[in-house]
Design a protein around this motif. Structure first.
Motif, PDB file in Angstrom:
ATOM      1  N   VAL A  68       3.339  43.223  26.305  1.00 23.34           N
ATOM      2  CA  VAL A  68       2.210  43.321  25.372  1.00 23.34           C
ATOM      3  C   VAL A  68       2.515  42.359  24.228  1.00 23.34           C
ATOM      4  CG1 VAL A  68       0.897  44.794  23.811  1.00 23.34           C
ATOM      5  CG2 VAL A  68       1.708  45.701  25.999  1.00 23.34           C
ATOM      6  N   VAL A  69       1.690  41.316  24.069  1.00 22.48           N
ATOM      7  CA  VAL A  69       1.994  40.232  23.134  1.00 22.48           C
ATOM      8  C   VAL A  69       0.729  39.849  22.365  1.00 22.48           C
ATOM      9  CG1 VAL A  69       1.534  38.448  24.875  1.00 22.48           C
ATOM     10  CG2 VAL A  69       3.057  37.934  22.965  1.00 22.48           C
ATOM     11  N   PRO A  70       0.850  39.473  21.092  1.00 27.18           N
ATOM     12  CA  PRO A  70      -0.341  39.038  20.344  1.00 27.18           C
ATOM     13  C   PRO A  70      -0.958  37.781  20.946  1.00 27.18           C
ATOM     14  CG  PRO A  70       1.465  39.537  18.846  1.00 27.18           C
ATOM     15  CD  PRO A  70       2.051  39.519  20.232  1.00 27.18           C
ATOM     16  N   ASP A  71      -2.256  37.694  20.866  1.00 28.29           N
ATOM     17  CA  ASP A  71      -2.964  36.482  21.273  1.00 28.29           C
ATOM     18  C   ASP A  71      -2.911  35.519  20.084  1.00 28.29           C
ATOM     19  OD1 ASP A  71      -4.450  34.625  22.560  1.00 28.29           O
ATOM     20  OD2 ASP A  71      -6.350  35.723  22.496  1.00 28.29           O
ATOM     21  N   SER A  72      -1.771  34.859  19.933  1.00 28.98           N
ATOM     22  CA  SER A  72      -1.475  34.097  18.726  1.00 28.98           C
ATOM     23  C   SER A  72      -0.960  32.718  19.087  1.00 28.98           C
ATOM     24  CB  SER A  72      -0.435  34.841  17.887  1.00 28.98           C
ATOM     25  OG  SER A  72       0.078  34.035  16.868  1.00 28.98           O
ATOM     26  N   THR A  73      -1.177  31.747  18.204  1.00 24.11           N
ATOM     27  CA  THR A  73      -0.704  30.385  18.437  1.00 24.11           C
ATOM     28  C   THR A  73       0.549  30.062  17.623  1.00 24.11           C
ATOM     29  OG1 THR A  73      -2.130  29.466  16.691  1.00 24.11           O
ATOM     30  CG2 THR A  73      -3.040  29.565  18.932  1.00 24.11           C
ATOM     31  N   THR A  74       1.202  31.072  17.033  1.00 24.11           N
ATOM     32  CA  THR A  74       2.443  30.776  16.334  1.00 24.11           C
ATOM     33  C   THR A  74       3.497  30.316  17.343  1.00 24.11           C
ATOM     34  OG1 THR A  74       3.397  32.990  16.530  1.00 24.11           O
ATOM     35  CG2 THR A  74       1.931  32.587  14.652  1.00 24.11           C
ATOM     36  N   ARG A  75       4.469  29.592  16.854  1.00 24.02           N
ATOM     37  CA  ARG A  75       5.516  29.090  17.737  1.00 24.02           C
ATOM     38  C   ARG A  75       6.247  30.229  18.433  1.00 24.02           C
ATOM     39  NH1 ARG A  75       8.857  24.537  18.294  1.00 24.02           N
ATOM     40  NH2 ARG A  75      10.932  25.065  19.049  1.00 24.02           N
ATOM     41  N   PHE A  76       6.571  31.283  17.679  1.00 27.45           N
ATOM     42  CA  PHE A  76       7.316  32.399  18.252  1.00 27.45           C
ATOM     43  C   PHE A  76       6.568  33.034  19.417  1.00 27.45           C
ATOM     44  CE2 PHE A  76       8.053  37.032  18.348  1.00 27.45           C
ATOM     45  CZ  PHE A  76       9.374  37.036  18.730  1.00 27.45           C
ATOM     46  N   HIS A  77       5.299  33.348  19.217  1.00 27.37           N
ATOM     47  CA  HIS A  77       4.564  34.031  20.283  1.00 27.37           C
ATOM     48  C   HIS A  77       4.288  33.111  21.467  1.00 27.37           C
ATOM     49  CE1 HIS A  77       3.410  36.825  16.857  1.00 27.37           C
ATOM     50  NE2 HIS A  77       4.099  37.561  17.691  1.00 27.37           N
TER      51      HIS A  77
END
Length: 351
Positions: free
Chosen positions: A199-208
């Motif tokens: 389960v992961v955020p729908d995010s464009t950060t480098r970490f995710h």
């Protein structure tokens, strides 16, 4: 009774500001000696230094901040922005990770003589472009973050994640998200998991982005189907609903391990698993990327992957001081190791 009525309808006069020369006169020392004592400079005996400092405390002396700024050539103010929460400023403080990262950054910077100013990410020009900031910390910028670009274009030093590696005027501190996820999935596999779900955020950060890629590669390397649910919004409600979606499969597709990278309350995640008929850890192994202290007090205690926000803050401020105090110009960065705290939720008794 108001101050004005006690003085015949006139407001009381302001209390005169205590000057350095006043402290020197009271302590029986020269102005230069008192200045050196208060600034920690000069060759003074401990007795003289303490006499000057005690006199200053007793008299309520405060250095003239404007004069100090003019002498130093800077305001000693550090801006702090969370790029991932640009659309909803300030809500990042509801996150245990960002609350700890923000607090640690402020405390560490203050020990080095800098104050941290919390800034909204979405309005660089309108709200804070005119502030006298020596540098800006941008935590978790999204891809092509306009805040980072604008600051670098203005010549303001930026401290952020590894996405700026090599850019002039940018310095970074980061964690290896890909390695952390692979090690966590290896731990779950060692405990017998064969159907882990992410389960992961729908995010464009480098970490995710690194987390999602590492999960895909790990599944391919072990010949397992890629099981994952993306969360569109931050917060316990959206994340718990995503967890429930991840746990609805039945039969041979039923997950036997859950890795929640999107921040959520550990008790709420365990409760969601129980509502769907899972016993943790017998039926389902659970690991959360979390700094939430409640993970220690659930039944069973929840295994967490810590991104070590205090260590990230310490390393970031060290870079900041090296640039602002010691004149470093070449790009530099630090990779902070993560920490997997294994507890009962991810240890299967029969494994």
């Amino acid at each position: 009774m108001t101050e004005a009525s006690r003085h015949g309808g006139q407001p009381s006069p302001p209390i005169p500001r205590v000057r350095l020369v006043d402290v020197a006169r009271e302590a029986g020392l020269s102005k230069t000696t008192v200045s050196a004592a208060l600034n920690g400079t000069g060759r003074l005996s401990p007795e003289v230094r303490e006499r000057a400092r005690e006199t200053a405390r007793r008299m309520g002396y405060r250095p003239n901040a404007t004069a100090r700024q003019l002498r130093a050539g800077r305001a000693r103010l550090i801006g702090y922005v969370v790029g991932e929460f640009a659309a909803t400023p300030w809500t990042f403080l509801e996150s245990p990770y960002f609350a700890r990262l923000t607090g640690a950054t402020a405390a560490t910077a203050l020990r080095r003589g800098y104050a941290v100013v919390l800034l909204p990410a979405g309005s660089l020009q309108s709200e804070w472009a005119d502030l006298s900031l020596d540098a800006v910390v941008v935590a978790d910028p999204v891809a092509d973050d306009p805040v980072v670009e604008s600051l670098l274009a203005a010549g303001i030093p930026v401290f952020t994640d590894r996405s700026v590696e090599g850019l002039p005027g940018a310095y970074w501190v980061d964690v290896d998200g890909g390695r952390a996820v692979r090690e966590t999935l290896d731990h779950l596999r060692e405990q017998g998991a064969r159907r882990p779900v992410l389960v992961v955020p729908d995010s464009t950060t480098r970490f995710h982005t690194e987390v999602y890629a590492a999960h895909r590669e790990w599944c391919a390397a072990h010949g397992l189907p890629e099981r994952g649910v993306r969360v569109a919004e931050a917060g316990n409600g959206p994340v718990v609903r995503a967890v429930e979606t991840a746990l609805t499969a039945e039969g041979p597709e039923r997950p036997d391990a859950l890795l929640v990278v999107a921040e959520a309350s550990p008790p709420l995640v365990l409760e969601a698993a129980r509502r769907h008929g899972y016993e943790v850890p017998d039926d389902l192994l659970v690991v959360l990327v979390s700094e939430d202290a409640t993970a220690l007090h659930t039944e069973p205690p929840v295994t967490t992957l810590s991104l070590r926000p205090e260590a990230v803050a310490e390393a970031g401020v060290e870079h900041l001081v090296a640039v602002l105090e010691h004149g470093r110009r070449e790009p530099a960065g630090t990779l902070v190791p993560t920490r997997l705290d294994v507890r009962g939720s991810s240890v299967r008794p029969s494994a």
